[in-house]
Design an enzyme around this catalytic site. Structure first.
Site, PDB file in Angstrom:
ATOM      1  N   GLY A  24     -35.631  25.279  -7.729  1.00 30.14           N
ATOM      2  CA  GLY A  24     -36.118  26.644  -7.562  1.00 30.14           C
ATOM      3  C   GLY A  24     -35.946  27.540  -8.766  1.00 30.14           C
ATOM      4  O   GLY A  24     -36.912  27.944  -9.401  1.00 30.14           O
ATOM      5  N   SER A  25     -34.707  27.851  -9.099  1.00 27.83           N
ATOM      6  CA  SER A  25     -34.468  28.815 -10.169  1.00 27.83           C
ATOM      7  C   SER A  25     -34.614  28.175 -11.545  1.00 27.83           C
ATOM      8  O   SER A  25     -34.355  26.984 -11.722  1.00 27.83           O
ATOM      9  CB  SER A  25     -33.064  29.417 -10.034  1.00 27.83           C
ATOM     10  OG  SER A  25     -32.074  28.409 -10.095  1.00 27.83           O
ATOM     11  N   CYS A  58     -29.759  20.702  -8.371  1.00 31.54           N
ATOM     12  CA  CYS A  58     -29.573  22.087  -7.955  1.00 31.54           C
ATOM     13  C   CYS A  58     -30.462  22.969  -8.836  1.00 31.54           C
ATOM     14  O   CYS A  58     -31.189  22.476  -9.702  1.00 31.54           O
ATOM     15  CB  CYS A  58     -28.094  22.492  -8.076  1.00 31.54           C
ATOM     16  SG  CYS A  58     -27.606  23.811  -6.929  1.00 31.54           S
ATOM     17  N   HIS A 111     -24.909  21.331 -13.431  1.00 30.75           N
ATOM     18  CA  HIS A 111     -23.722  22.129 -13.708  1.00 30.75           C
ATOM     19  C   HIS A 111     -23.011  21.688 -14.981  1.00 30.75           C
ATOM     20  O   HIS A 111     -21.926  22.159 -15.299  1.00 30.75           O
ATOM     21  CB  HIS A 111     -22.758  22.080 -12.517  1.00 30.75           C
ATOM     22  CG  HIS A 111     -23.308  22.760 -11.303  1.00 30.75           C
ATOM     23  ND1 HIS A 111     -24.157  22.125 -10.443  1.00 30.75           N
ATOM     24  CD2 HIS A 111     -23.164  24.023 -10.842  1.00 30.75           C
ATOM     25  CE1 HIS A 111     -24.501  22.970  -9.478  1.00 30.75           C
ATOM     26  NE2 HIS A 111     -23.914  24.120  -9.701  1.00 30.75           N
ATOM     27  N   CYS A 156     -26.064  21.143  -1.263  1.00 30.58           N
ATOM     28  CA  CYS A 156     -25.328  20.672  -2.442  1.00 30.58           C
ATOM     29  C   CYS A 156     -23.818  20.767  -2.286  1.00 30.58           C
ATOM     30  O   CYS A 156     -23.323  21.571  -1.503  1.00 30.58           O
ATOM     31  CB  CYS A 156     -25.766  21.454  -3.686  1.00 30.58           C
ATOM     32  SG  CYS A 156     -25.606  23.237  -3.551  1.00 30.58           S
ATOM     33  N   GLU A 198     -37.758  32.523 -10.072  1.00 34.51           N
ATOM     34  CA  GLU A 198     -36.788  33.453  -9.460  1.00 34.51           C
ATOM     35  C   GLU A 198     -36.203  34.455 -10.447  1.00 34.51           C
ATOM     36  O   GLU A 198     -35.036  34.836 -10.343  1.00 34.51           O
ATOM     37  CB  GLU A 198     -35.678  32.671  -8.742  1.00 34.51           C
ATOM     38  CG  GLU A 198     -36.205  31.718  -7.686  1.00 34.51           C
ATOM     39  CD  GLU A 198     -35.114  30.942  -6.964  1.00 34.51           C
ATOM     40  OE1 GLU A 198     -33.942  31.334  -7.054  1.00 34.51           O
ATOM     41  OE2 GLU A 198     -35.450  29.930  -6.317  1.00 34.51           O
ATOM     42  N   GLU A 229     -20.430  24.701   5.239  1.00 31.93           N
ATOM     43  CA  GLU A 229     -19.274  25.513   4.881  1.00 31.93           C
ATOM     44  C   GLU A 229     -18.459  26.012   6.075  1.00 31.93           C
ATOM     45  O   GLU A 229     -17.247  26.073   6.029  1.00 31.93           O
ATOM     46  CB  GLU A 229     -19.726  26.704   4.045  1.00 31.93           C
ATOM     47  CG  GLU A 229     -18.639  27.228   3.149  1.00 31.93           C
ATOM     48  CD  GLU A 229     -19.232  27.944   1.955  1.00 31.93           C
ATOM     49  OE1 GLU A 229     -19.090  29.165   1.907  1.00 31.93           O
ATOM     50  OE2 GLU A 229     -19.844  27.279   1.113  1.00 31.93           O
TER      51      GLU A 229
END
Length: 751
Positions: free
Chosen positions: A430-431, A725, A693, A642, A482, A603
């Protein structure tokens, strides 16, 4: 009555650690300057707690990246591939955390996973058959002595050996039983070293005890601590637990020779019952976690005092329920938030005051005390928190609202015919990179330095450039980048009723990644379309399909500070209806692929499997279906998850009834593939082929190897190719190189 803090925030009030670390990564400052910044942050936290009168203050709760990584480094548990780089100690440390690509080599970072049921992430230690476990570091001693020089005699907080072993990944033939005695012996050496340097109290953090424990687990814990406690050297030992109750091992814990035991009375649903039914030893101190370390609402003194008064223990310390790492520093930084809101919140510094006031009220005629009366007045009502229309919409939800028709198999055929994508379609999550000019544009608009027209025009230009880049690279499904968004949750919160926002309420998610969770103040609804105009413009720039990008209701709630006056289920359903409105508007405006990210699905999942259904999965999964159940068969629904353990909830994820799901998989060596195959996962899937990351660029060969492995476990017609991600935190150059390699790898696999 004494007070205790399990751990304190460590990023700095103004994120000093983040900015210093990133300067160090870029080579703008040296290691000594980074160490100096860290020392000042530690000093500030220690003196703030001392000033507040906290009895038991922790040292060694600081970390440059993660405490579990610190523990691995402390005991020499460093995989050979990082040693072979020949870097300095701090260079090796960051290579394990972030990966390394340079003149000395090219290695991936350690796997990154969620820290129990929080939005914090830890790095997974690796123990191979040749690992030489030995106490090689002195960090706990150094930071204890540093605190003592400031006049603060701390308890030294250390990640416990049991939790460390249960979280570690064993890469060879060895198992926990093969190394536990060696690691225990090194912990004993650490205790001796701390004792020699004057430490009088050690806190062993063992949050893994709140999970489901087997008989083997219990035997391992007893074996480890029987040995450690026999060698205390006059040092008092606190066993600290959090994030739940220790129902499986309470009896064993209370008979071992611990001087103190810390229990969570906030998330530990059976903690009070355990103490009441089984008693608590008179010769031990009970550290009672009654101040919530994970949420920002003011403590209800009445409830906390009732809990404390119900505890049958001779010696009680008022404690936080977990580390304050999970909340922001101080309300003092919030200069724009109205007092009407602020008075209901308590960040880390305010929680220190709460600890002191609860301790002072305990054992007194507290109902007449001014602090108590002032506190109770906060719970008599809040302004603007109820919306009858929202409540009526939730009440009107029927079973049919959770069902999408036709069934997946029929939709899949319709979508393949409509989209006509190649085998192994390529896309991103996405981003795209949030470069300095993107952030400046957003800040200038917020500050009133530019007009809305100028702000929009800039973002449209960035979107057009982003789409052109993706077309040149050859991606099959495009995203708009985004550029208008600050954060995947905060952005939506800003466009929903029921939220309030902060200026500097930053908390650490992992390493230098800090987030500013919005606060759910009241009932949630959508004011107006949020993403539609951006998505329409993006689609007008290309003939390729553009994904509409949304954040799902479970993630929006889990990455916000939630209300405590209504249930989690009620909040999620309110948000789900708001996001459903956005989904249907996107579809009505010609967007044929819509991604609804649920990165944080797991979460809030209870840590014990016996608690999964009935209070979480039974409403969290249907809430996602509620969001997309009314779209047309040809509209393809994606989702993304993720950095959590998903292998044991694969059937529940399949029941979300999305059409495509992308998983983080690269850091965990594609372990999820076996679970997908075993559970006959019907949803089309894109396991991440490289780790975003880390700053390293994956090679074509590396991605081809990952895809080859995926093809063995996933039907070719169901396999998508994507990073693991969003690309928000990466740079432009590395992003382009990585995506070029990704597309080339997909082409080679098709061939």
């Amino acid at each position: 009555m004494n007070t205790s803090v399990i751990g304190y925030p460590r990023i700095g009030k103004d994120r000093e650690l983040k900015f210093a670390s990133e300067k160090y990564f870029r080579g703008e400052i040296g290691g000594d300057e980074l160490l100096a910044v860290a020392k000042e942050i530690r000093k500030g936290g220690l003196l703030k707690q001392k000033e507040a009168g906290i009895t038991y203050i922790s040292s060694n709760d600081f970390s440059f990246y993660d405490n579990v990584l610190d523990t691995a480094f402390l005991f020499g548990i460093v995989p050979q591939r990082y040693k072979d780089l020949g870097l300095s100690d701090i260079g090796t440390y960051f290579a394990m955390a972030r990966g390394y690509q340079g003149e000395k080599g090219n290695v991936k970072a350690l796997a990154l996973k969620k820290w129990f049921n929080t939005n914090y992430h830890y790095l997974v230690p690796e123990i191979d058959d040749d690992t030489n476990i030995a106490l090689t570091g002195t960090k706990p001693v150094d930071e204890y002595l540093e605190a003592k020089a400031l006049g603060v005699d701390t308890k030294v907080a250390v990640t416990g050996p049991f939790t460390f072993l249960k979280l570690a990944k064993f890469t060879g033939s060895k198992k926990i039983s093969d190394v536990s005695s060696v690691l225990t012996g090194e912990y004993i050496k650490l205790v001796s070293l701390l004792a020699e340097n004057g430490a009088s109290f050690i806190e062993f953090d063992e949050p893994y005890l709140v999970r489901d424990l087997s008989a083997e687990d219990i035997a391992l814990f007893k074996e480890i601590y029987t040995s450690i406690l026999a060698e205390k050297k006059g040092v008092k030992v606190l066993l600290q637990t959090y994030f739940g109750d220790i129902r499986d091992i309470y009896g064993e814990v209370t008979v071992l020779d611990f001087d103190a035991v810390g229990l969570d009375f906030i998330e530990g649903r059976k903690t009070a019952e355990l103490v009441e039914k089984n008693g608590f030893p008179a010769d031990k101190i009970l550290f009672a976690g009654v101040v919530n370390g994970k949420n920002i609402w003011r403590n209800n003194y009445k409830k906390s005092l009732e809990t404390l008064n119900g505890i049958k223990a001779a010696n009680i310390v008022v404690s936080t329920s977990c580390s304050l790492l999970h909340v922001p520093y101080s309300l003092e930084s919030e200069t724009k938030l109205a007092e009407e809101y602020k008075k209901h919140f308590a960040f880390a510094e305010e929680k220190l005051t709460e600890l002191g006031e609860i301790a002072a009220l305990y054992g007194t005629d507290f109902e007449n005390a001014e602090a108590y009366k002032k506190n109770q007045a906060l719970f008599e009502g809040r302004v603007d928190c109820e919306d009858k229309d929202v409540q009526a919409r939730v009440a009107a939800i029927t079973d049919a609202d959770y069902v999408r028709l036709p069934v997946f198999e029929e939709r899949e055929k319709i979508q393949k015919a409509k989209l006509n994508l190649p085998l192994f379609p390529t896309t991103t999550i996405g981003s795209f990179p949030q470069t300095q000019d993107v952030r400046k544009n957003r800040q200038d608009f917020k500050k009133g330095n530019i007009t809305k027209e100028e702000y929009v025009e800039f973002n449209k230009r960035k979107i057009a450039e982003c789409i052109k880049l993706q077309e040149e690279i050859g991606l099959d499904v495009i995203v708009h980048g985004e550029f208008e968004r600050n954060d995947m949750v905060e952005y939506f919160g800003e466009n929903l009723n029921g939220y309030v926002f902060t200026e500097k309420a930053w908390v650490q998610s992992y390493g230098t990644r800090n987030v500013k969770p919005p606060i759910i103040w009241g009932d949630v609804s959508r004011r107006a379309p949020i993403t539609v105009e951006w998505s329409k413009f993006a689609q007008s720039c290309t003939d390729k399909p553009v994904k509409g990008m949304l954040t799902g209701p479970v993630t929006i709630l889990n990455w916000s500070f939630p209300r405590e006056d209504i249930s989690i289920k009620e909040s999620i359903l309110q948000i789900a209806l708001a996001i459903r409105d956005e989904v249907l508007d996107l579809e009505a405006n010609g967007i044929g692929i819509i991604q609804i990210d649920e990165a944080a699905l797991r979460e809030k999942l209870p840590l014990r499997k016996s608690d999964w259904y009935g209070e979480y999965l039974d409403f969290a999964i249907p809430a996602f279906r509620l969001v997309h159940s009314k779209v047309k068969p040809e509209t393809q629904i994606h989702t993304h998850m993720c950095y959590s353990e998903f292998t044991d909830i694969i059937p529940a994820i399949d029941a979300m009834d999305a059409d495509v799901i992308t998983f983080e998989a690269s850091r965990s060596d594609l372990q999820i593939l076996d679970s997908l195959k075993e559970n006959n996962f019907k949803t089309e899937v894109g396991p991440g082929v490289y780790d975003i990351h880390s700053p390293r660029v994956p090679s074509v060969e590396e991605i081809v190897a990952a895809l080859t492995k995926m093809r063995e476990k996933i039907e070719e017609s169901k396999l998508w190719v994507n990073p693991d991600c969003g690309l928000k935190t990466r740079g432009d150059e590395e992003t382009k190189k990585s995506l070029v390699n990704l597309v080339e790898a997909a082409r080679q696999i098709r061939g």
